[in-house]
Design an enzyme around this catalytic site. Structure first.
Site, PDB file in Angstrom:
ATOM      1  N   CYS A 206       0.851  -1.200   0.000  1.00  0.00           N
ATOM      2  CA  CYS A 206       0.000   0.000   0.000  1.00  0.00           C
ATOM      3  C   CYS A 206       0.883   1.245   0.000  1.00  0.00           C
ATOM      4  CB  CYS A 206      -1.040  -0.023   1.116  1.00  0.00           C
ATOM      5  SG  CYS A 206      -0.447  -0.329   2.790  1.00  0.00           S
ATOM      6  N   SER A 207       0.830   2.039   1.053  1.00  0.00           N
ATOM      7  CA  SER A 207       1.590   3.294   1.023  1.00  0.00           C
ATOM      8  C   SER A 207       2.154   3.622   2.400  1.00  0.00           C
ATOM      9  CB  SER A 207       0.702   4.434   0.531  1.00  0.00           C
ATOM     10  OG  SER A 207      -0.373   4.633   1.436  1.00  0.00           O
TER      11      SER A 207
END
Lengths: 217, 219
Positions: A124-125
């Site tokens: 994801c981030s």
């Protein structure tokens, strides 16, 4: 602000409205969609638009990579602080006032003459907001997330960083809730500098691992 | 799930494109998207793990073509509808059409500094001792759940070494689906490049993941 900024790939998309859009439309569509969402949630009393303003202000003016740079500069200047960072980075970083969202569980990883560290979140981030602020677009985009783990030297070269072939590379994939801060090597010839001057040598990218510390090019 | 988000080792996305002096936001709506995502989370209807899973469930063609703020908004719309806060028809119409579910809290401006400074720690005590210790050889499990997991595909069925016991944390594979926090020990596990990538891998490369205990088997 412009609705004509492009940050997407150069092909068309169908994203659920049943017809293709070009990118100007895509960006203005998002603007309209987010505006509608904010309007509905405000009418329902579920959000406070002033809270959104406060969140944005926090990450535009208060929490950014200068926080992390001060952590690095202190680690370079104070061996006891560096030792604390190695054993309990969350507490050591909190002692400088940097706590909270996406910095709850910090780990500091130190570059050495033998090993260069690089941080990614392939899933994801995940990113250490408390010390680096909001992540750049490239950190969250597929090119970096896909290649950092399989071709880190190629990725680093795209940042202009060519490491010696013998230097080991350790990639940290942030798959859990630990957030990683790279402590770059202290540049040579900086013995006389104070912590604020040292912090000037520490870029955001040096604390992700896509750069090394030094004067801004 | 083997979704579009699980990007490690995929190819074809081209070079990384760093932007010199990149601004924090590239459009006004991105600012609102950040604030809406955090304010939506504050309602207390879902966990961070459920929100990650909502993002993973965006159809691949849409996910891979979207900016990250767009990914956040698409997922937020799903979560708001799932938990009764706002229906898609309302968002499409841009106005309120029904009363929402009752939130646990509403994030007001004067709460923001405190909420951001506290964050959301997800370490939790567990009663068992860690099953593995630094130096232990472990093998990651081989599975392909349709549900949420934080074991990336590239690191499944691979042999590595435990480098650190990092504490015990909420287990996302359960928590994303409302099955409880069920905390487990988390370990940093290091793999040699060739173990993961095989022939032609960079021999100077090691890659680590942070793995919940149930992802690992002793070698």
């Amino acid at each position: 602000m412009s609705t004509h900024n492009h940050h997407h790939h150069d092909h068309d998309h169908d994203y659920g409205h049943g017809h293709d859009h070009d990118h100007d439309n895509r960006y203005s569509d998002m603007q309209a969609r987010v505006k509608a969402l904010e309007t509905v949630l405000t009418e329902k009393g579920l959000i406070d638009p002033m809270a959104i303003d406060a969140i944005v202000d926090t990450y535009e003016t208060k929490i950014g990579p200068r926080n992390g740079a001060r952590v690095v500069a202190k680690a370079w200047s104070d061996p006891d602080f560096a030792a604390w960072l190695r054993t309990d980075a969350t507490a050591a970083i909190a002692s400088l006032g940097y706590t909270g969202r996406q910095g709850e569980h910090m780990r500091a990883v130190f570059n050495t003459p033998d090993t260069h560290n690089l941080v990614v979140c392939t899933l994801c981030s995940c990113y250490p907001w408390a010390v680096l602020g909001l992540p750049p677009v490239w950190y969250k985009a597929p090119a970096y997330r896909s290649r950092a783990v399989i071709d880190p030297r190629g990725v680093l070269a795209e940042f202009g960083l060519i490491l010696p072939e013998t230097k080991k590379i350790r990639v940290w994939d942030s798959t859990a809730e630990l957030r990683y801060l790279v402590i770059p090597e202290r540049p040579e010839g900086t013995e006389g500098l104070g912590e604020e001057a040292l912090a000037d040598l520490v870029s955001r990218d040096a604390m992700i691992g896509t750069a090394i510390a030094g004067p801004r090019p | 799930m083997n979704g579009p988000h699980d990007l490690g080792g995929q190819m074809g996305f081209g070079p990384v494109a760093p932007e010199k002096d990149e601004p924090y936001f590239h459009a006004e709506w991105e600012k609102r998207a950040l604030g809406l995502t955090l304010s939506g989370g504050a309602l207390g209807g879902w966990t961070i793990d459920e929100s990650r899973h909502a993002r993973e469930n965006i159809p691949p063609a849409q996910y891979l073509g979207a900016s990250y703020y767009e990914i956040w908004i698409r997922a937020l719309e799903v979560l708001l509808e799932r938990h009764g806060f706002a229906a898609r028809t309302e968002i499409d119409a841009g106005r309120k059409q029904m009363e929402p579910a009752v939130p646990k809290r509403i994030l007001k401006a004067d709460m923001v500094a405190g909420v951001l400074a506290r964050g959301g720690p997800c370490d939790r005590p567990v009663e068992s001792e860690p099953r593995f210790q630094p130096g232990d050889q472990v093998r990651t499990r081989n599975f392909n759940p349709e549900t949420h997991t934080r074991l990336p595909r590239y690191a499944r069925a691979k042999t590595g070494v435990v480098e650190a016991v990092q504490g015990s944390f909420v287990f996302p594979d359960d928590n994303a689906h409302g099955k409880g926090e069920n905390p487990q020990w988390v370990y940093t596990v290091v793999f040699d490049g060739p173990e993961i990538w095989g022939e032609g891998a960079d021999p100077t490369l090691t890659v680590s993941i942070d793995a919940w205990e149930s992802y690992l088997e002793r070698v």
